[in-house]
Design a protein around this motif. Structure first.
Motif, PDB file in Angstrom:
ATOM      1  N   GLY A 100       0.819  -1.218   0.000  1.00 29.74           N
ATOM      2  CA  GLY A 100       0.000   0.000   0.000  1.00 29.74           C
ATOM      3  C   GLY A 100       0.845   1.257   0.000  1.00 29.74           C
ATOM      4  O   GLY A 100       0.325   2.366  -0.099  1.00 29.74           O
ATOM      5  N   THR A 101       2.148   1.072   0.116  1.00 34.64           N
ATOM      6  CA  THR A 101       3.092   2.198   0.159  1.00 34.64           C
ATOM      7  C   THR A 101       2.914   3.134  -1.031  1.00 34.64           C
ATOM      8  O   THR A 101       2.752   2.667  -2.167  1.00 34.64           O
ATOM      9  CB  THR A 101       4.531   1.620   0.138  1.00 34.64           C
ATOM     10  N   THR A 102       2.990   4.445  -0.773  1.00 31.95           N
ATOM     11  CA  THR A 102       2.917   5.442  -1.849  1.00 31.95           C
ATOM     12  C   THR A 102       4.198   6.290  -1.825  1.00 31.95           C
ATOM     13  O   THR A 102       5.078   6.070  -0.994  1.00 31.95           O
ATOM     14  CB  THR A 102       1.684   6.347  -1.679  1.00 31.95           C
ATOM     15  N   GLY A 103       4.261   7.241  -2.752  1.00 30.30           N
ATOM     16  CA  GLY A 103       5.435   8.120  -2.797  1.00 30.30           C
ATOM     17  C   GLY A 103       6.525   7.612  -3.718  1.00 30.30           C
ATOM     18  O   GLY A 103       7.687   7.991  -3.587  1.00 30.30           O
ATOM     19  N   SER A 124      -1.438  -1.138  -4.658  1.00 28.14           N
ATOM     20  CA  SER A 124      -2.399  -0.083  -4.985  1.00 28.14           C
ATOM     21  C   SER A 124      -2.186   1.125  -4.080  1.00 28.14           C
ATOM     22  O   SER A 124      -1.901   0.962  -2.887  1.00 28.14           O
ATOM     23  CB  SER A 124      -3.836  -0.594  -4.810  1.00 28.14           C
ATOM     24  N   GLY A 125      -2.343   2.293  -4.641  1.00 25.08           N
ATOM     25  CA  GLY A 125      -2.259   3.529  -3.855  1.00 25.08           C
ATOM     26  C   GLY A 125      -3.468   3.704  -2.960  1.00 25.08           C
ATOM     27  O   GLY A 125      -3.489   4.586  -2.100  1.00 25.08           O
ATOM     28  N   ASN A 126      -4.482   2.877  -3.157  1.00 30.08           N
ATOM     29  CA  ASN A 126      -5.661   2.949  -2.288  1.00 30.08           C
ATOM     30  C   ASN A 126      -6.370   1.601  -2.296  1.00 30.08           C
ATOM     31  O   ASN A 126      -6.703   1.076  -3.344  1.00 30.08           O
ATOM     32  CB  ASN A 126      -6.613   4.062  -2.742  1.00 30.08           C
ATOM     33  N   MET A 127      -6.591   1.057  -1.099  1.00 32.74           N
ATOM     34  CA  MET A 127      -7.149  -0.294  -0.970  1.00 32.74           C
ATOM     35  C   MET A 127      -8.658  -0.277  -0.740  1.00 32.74           C
ATOM     36  O   MET A 127      -9.237  -1.305  -0.411  1.00 32.74           O
ATOM     37  CB  MET A 127      -6.482  -1.019   0.209  1.00 32.74           C
ATOM     38  N   SER A 128      -9.302   0.882  -0.908  1.00 28.70           N
ATOM     39  CA  SER A 128     -10.746   0.923  -0.639  1.00 28.70           C
ATOM     40  C   SER A 128     -11.548   0.615  -1.898  1.00 28.70           C
ATOM     41  O   SER A 128     -11.131   0.935  -3.014  1.00 28.70           O
ATOM     42  CB  SER A 128     -11.151   2.286  -0.077  1.00 28.70           C
ATOM     43  N   ASP A 163       4.344  12.293   1.421  1.00 24.33           N
ATOM     44  CA  ASP A 163       4.431  12.319  -0.048  1.00 24.33           C
ATOM     45  C   ASP A 163       3.272  13.115  -0.652  1.00 24.33           C
ATOM     46  O   ASP A 163       2.182  13.179  -0.108  1.00 24.33           O
ATOM     47  CB  ASP A 163       4.450  10.888  -0.618  1.00 24.33           C
ATOM     48  N   ALA A 164       3.547  13.729  -1.804  1.00 27.15           N
ATOM     49  CA  ALA A 164       2.516  14.488  -2.532  1.00 27.15           C
ATOM     50  C   ALA A 164       2.866  14.528  -4.019  1.00 27.15           C
ATOM     51  O   ALA A 164       4.050  14.609  -4.360  1.00 27.15           O
ATOM     52  CB  ALA A 164       2.443  15.911  -1.984  1.00 27.15           C
ATOM     53  N   PRO A 165       1.849  14.484  -4.897  1.00 27.96           N
ATOM     54  CA  PRO A 165       0.455  14.213  -4.589  1.00 27.96           C
ATOM     55  C   PRO A 165       0.295  12.794  -4.026  1.00 27.96           C
ATOM     56  O   PRO A 165       1.180  11.946  -4.210  1.00 27.96           O
ATOM     57  CB  PRO A 165      -0.245  14.327  -5.956  1.00 27.96           C
ATOM     58  N   SER A 166      -0.804  12.535  -3.392  1.00 26.57           N
ATOM     59  CA  SER A 166      -1.046  11.215  -2.807  1.00 26.57           C
ATOM     60  C   SER A 166      -1.039  10.141  -3.898  1.00 26.57           C
ATOM     61  O   SER A 166      -1.280  10.433  -5.080  1.00 26.57           O
ATOM     62  CB  SER A 166      -2.401  11.197  -2.095  1.00 26.57           C
ATOM     63  N   GLY A 167      -0.792   8.912  -3.468  1.00 26.91           N
ATOM     64  CA  GLY A 167      -0.846   7.791  -4.416  1.00 26.91           C
ATOM     65  C   GLY A 167      -2.207   7.689  -5.076  1.00 26.91           C
ATOM     66  O   GLY A 167      -2.330   7.377  -6.269  1.00 26.91           O
ATOM     67  N   THR A 168      -3.242   7.978  -4.293  1.00 28.85           N
ATOM     68  CA  THR A 168      -4.610   7.919  -4.830  1.00 28.85           C
ATOM     69  C   THR A 168      -4.822   8.995  -5.894  1.00 28.85           C
ATOM     70  O   THR A 168      -5.427   8.733  -6.948  1.00 28.85           O
ATOM     71  CB  THR A 168      -5.631   8.117  -3.687  1.00 28.85           C
ATOM     72  N   ALA A 169      -4.347  10.214  -5.617  1.00 25.86           N
ATOM     73  CA  ALA A 169      -4.499  11.309  -6.581  1.00 25.86           C
ATOM     74  C   ALA A 169      -3.832  10.919  -7.914  1.00 25.86           C
ATOM     75  O   ALA A 169      -4.399  11.135  -8.991  1.00 25.86           O
ATOM     76  CB  ALA A 169      -3.890  12.586  -6.023  1.00 25.86           C
ATOM     77  N   LEU A 170      -2.649  10.316  -7.803  1.00 29.56           N
ATOM     78  CA  LEU A 170      -1.939   9.915  -9.029  1.00 29.56           C
ATOM     79  C   LEU A 170      -2.694   8.796  -9.758  1.00 29.56           C
ATOM     80  O   LEU A 170      -2.753   8.760 -10.991  1.00 29.56           O
ATOM     81  CB  LEU A 170      -0.509   9.492  -8.695  1.00 29.56           C
ATOM     82  N   LEU A 240     -10.557   1.187   6.951  1.00 30.44           N
ATOM     83  CA  LEU A 240     -11.037   0.877   5.598  1.00 30.44           C
ATOM     84  C   LEU A 240      -9.901   0.312   4.719  1.00 30.44           C
ATOM     85  O   LEU A 240     -10.061  -0.710   4.039  1.00 30.44           O
ATOM     86  CB  LEU A 240     -11.552   2.188   4.986  1.00 30.44           C
ATOM     87  N   PHE A 241      -8.754   0.988   4.747  1.00 31.20           N
ATOM     88  CA  PHE A 241      -7.619   0.569   3.910  1.00 31.20           C
ATOM     89  C   PHE A 241      -7.038  -0.768   4.419  1.00 31.20           C
ATOM     90  O   PHE A 241      -6.628  -1.612   3.626  1.00 31.20           O
ATOM     91  CB  PHE A 241      -6.513   1.627   3.928  1.00 31.20           C
ATOM     92  N   ALA A 242      -6.996  -0.905   5.743  1.00 37.67           N
ATOM     93  CA  ALA A 242      -6.431  -2.123   6.332  1.00 37.67           C
ATOM     94  C   ALA A 242      -7.285  -3.344   5.980  1.00 37.67           C
ATOM     95  O   ALA A 242      -6.763  -4.407   5.612  1.00 37.67           O
ATOM     96  CB  ALA A 242      -6.319  -1.952   7.838  1.00 37.67           C
ATOM     97  N   LYS A 243      -8.606  -3.172   6.060  1.00 37.44           N
ATOM     98  CA  LYS A 243      -9.503  -4.290   5.719  1.00 37.44           C
ATOM     99  C   LYS A 243      -9.339  -4.664   4.256  1.00 37.44           C
ATOM    100  O   LYS A 243      -9.357  -5.842   3.891  1.00 37.44           O
ATOM    101  CB  LYS A 243     -10.957  -3.905   6.008  1.00 37.44           C
ATOM    102  N   GLY A 244      -9.182  -3.648   3.399  1.00 35.80           N
ATOM    103  CA  GLY A 244      -8.957  -3.903   1.973  1.00 35.80           C
ATOM    104  C   GLY A 244      -7.671  -4.687   1.743  1.00 35.80           C
ATOM    105  O   GLY A 244      -7.618  -5.590   0.901  1.00 35.80           O
ATOM    106  N   ALA A 245      -6.638  -4.354   2.510  1.00 34.99           N
ATOM    107  CA  ALA A 245      -5.344  -5.033   2.355  1.00 34.99           C
ATOM    108  C   ALA A 245      -5.447  -6.504   2.754  1.00 34.99           C
ATOM    109  O   ALA A 245      -4.869  -7.390   2.089  1.00 34.99           O
ATOM    110  CB  ALA A 245      -4.284  -4.325   3.191  1.00 34.99           C
ATOM    111  N   VAL A 246      -6.203  -6.779   3.822  1.00 39.18           N
ATOM    112  CA  VAL A 246      -6.378  -8.179   4.258  1.00 39.18           C
ATOM    113  C   VAL A 246      -7.166  -8.942   3.189  1.00 39.18           C
ATOM    114  O   VAL A 246      -6.833 -10.084   2.834  1.00 39.18           O
ATOM    115  CB  VAL A 246      -7.090  -8.248   5.633  1.00 39.18           C
TER     116      VAL A 246
END
Ligand SMILES: NC(=O)C1=CN([C@@H]2O[C@H](COP(=O)(O)OP(=O)(O)OC[C@H]3O[C@@H](n4cnc5c(N)ncnc54)[C@H](OP(=O)(O)O)[C@@H]3O)[C@@H](O)[C@H]2O)C=CC1
Ligand SMILES: O=C(O)C1=N[C@H](C(=O)O)C[C@H](O)C1
Length: 270
Positions: A100-103, A124-128, A163-170, A240-246
């Motif tokens: 889930g690491t970004t940047g 993924s930059g976002n696990m939701s 980090d910026a922009p966020s992984g999700t934004a990218l 939310l992100f943690a549950k997605g990762a599991v």
């Protein structure tokens, strides 16, 4: 099938603690080890106590090699350099690696493709679910709306984010670029300051806000001279992100080595 043994790396971090809680609450997985870097003040502390979910009997260690050898997967929300190292170890151990690491800098994550010959990597930059659905909608909107609609991505996160922009934004910018059939690299404007000149048609702009404890807010704005469409997502809880990762780890447990996204896990990839 036996429980999936999961290593949480960066276990004392904001996401690390959320991950320990999410694994503990899930059926089908357990925390087999918790890792922090050598010299960390958290070494020796119980990962469950740190996460606020009671003693698990899993002390935080810095010995990732031993932990990975006795695991089925690793949950990794740390930093790019660390994630590259963990991917090498996950490949050696032939296990699942959820990243889930970004940047990431441009091209910095290429070695992950090599690691994915042996590991099952989900990155993924976002696990939701919401953000991955949003990305699909952004792609669709960018395809439907012509170049008269300027695309801007706005995000806000807590004051600790590095980090910026966020992984999700990218990720959302990438979805918009795909919809438009253009390269994000060639069209992104990641910051503006001073006399920038007027906006170039076709640019995809990014704006970053930081402050307080905001978990994660993202909007993609499509602006023409006569109307404006905004697609947004607001994360209410880091869990939310943690549950997605599991969920991603359990999904990948059944898969062949390869490089997967959260959209694959959620059945949203095209
Ligand atoms: N994809 C997604 O859905 C989400 C992604 N993220 C991303 O996850 C990452 C982490 O975020 P967050 O938890 O807020 O950050 P934190 O700084 O709270 O946590 C990161 C943890 O990783 C540890 N770490 C860093 N390098 C190593 C290493 N080499 N070995 C072991 N541990 C290491 C850090 O230790 P130390 O303090 O000693 O450096 C820290 O404990 C960020 O990139 C963030 O953007 C966050 C939320 C959701
Ligand atoms: O650092 C965070 O907190 C988050 N990072 C991810 C990102 O960079 O997009 C995902 C989420 O928005 C929270």
């Amino acid at each position: 099938m036996s429980e999936m043994r999961l290593v949480v790396v960066g276990a004392a971090g904001r996401m690390g603690r959320a991950l320990v809680r999410a694994v503990t609450e899930s059926s089908g997985a357990r925390v087999s080890a918790a890792i922090e870097r050598e010299g960390s003040e958290f070494l020796g502390k119980d990962a469950g106590e740190l996460a606020g979910c009671g003693e698990l009997g899993v002390p935080v260690t810095s010995d990732a090699l031993t932990a990975f050898a006795a695991a089925d997967g690793v949950l990794d929300f740390t930093a790019p350099k660390a994630s590259l190292w963990f991917a090498e170890l996950a490949a050696q151990a032939r296990i699942v690696h959820v990243i889930g690491t970004t940047g990431w800098a441009q091209g910095e994550d290429e070695p992950l493709l090599a690691a994915a010959r042996h590991a099952r990597i989900v990155k993924s930059g976002n696990m939701s679910l919401g953000v991955n659905l949003l990305a699909a909608l952004v792609k669709q909107a960018a395809k439907a709306l012509d170049a008269d609609f300027d695309i801007e991505v706005l995000e806000m996160h807590h004051k600790h984010k590095v980090d910026a922009p966020s992984g999700t934004a990218l990720m959302l910018g990438e979805a918009a670029a795909k919809g438009r059939g253009i390269s994000l690299e060639e069209h992104s404007v990641r910051a503006r300051d001073g006399i920038t000149g007027a906006r170039t048609q076709g640019d995809i702009g990014f704006a970053t806000l930081r402050g307080g404890s905001v978990i994660g807010e993202h909007s993609v704005i499509f602006a023409s001279d006569s109307e404006r469409l905004t697609l947004s997502h607001h994360a209410e809880d880091r869990q939310l992100f943690a549950k997605g990762a599991v969920k991603a780890a359990l999904w990948a447990f059944e898969k062949k080595p390869g490089f997967y996204s959260m959209a694959d896990v959620l059945g949203l990839s095209d």
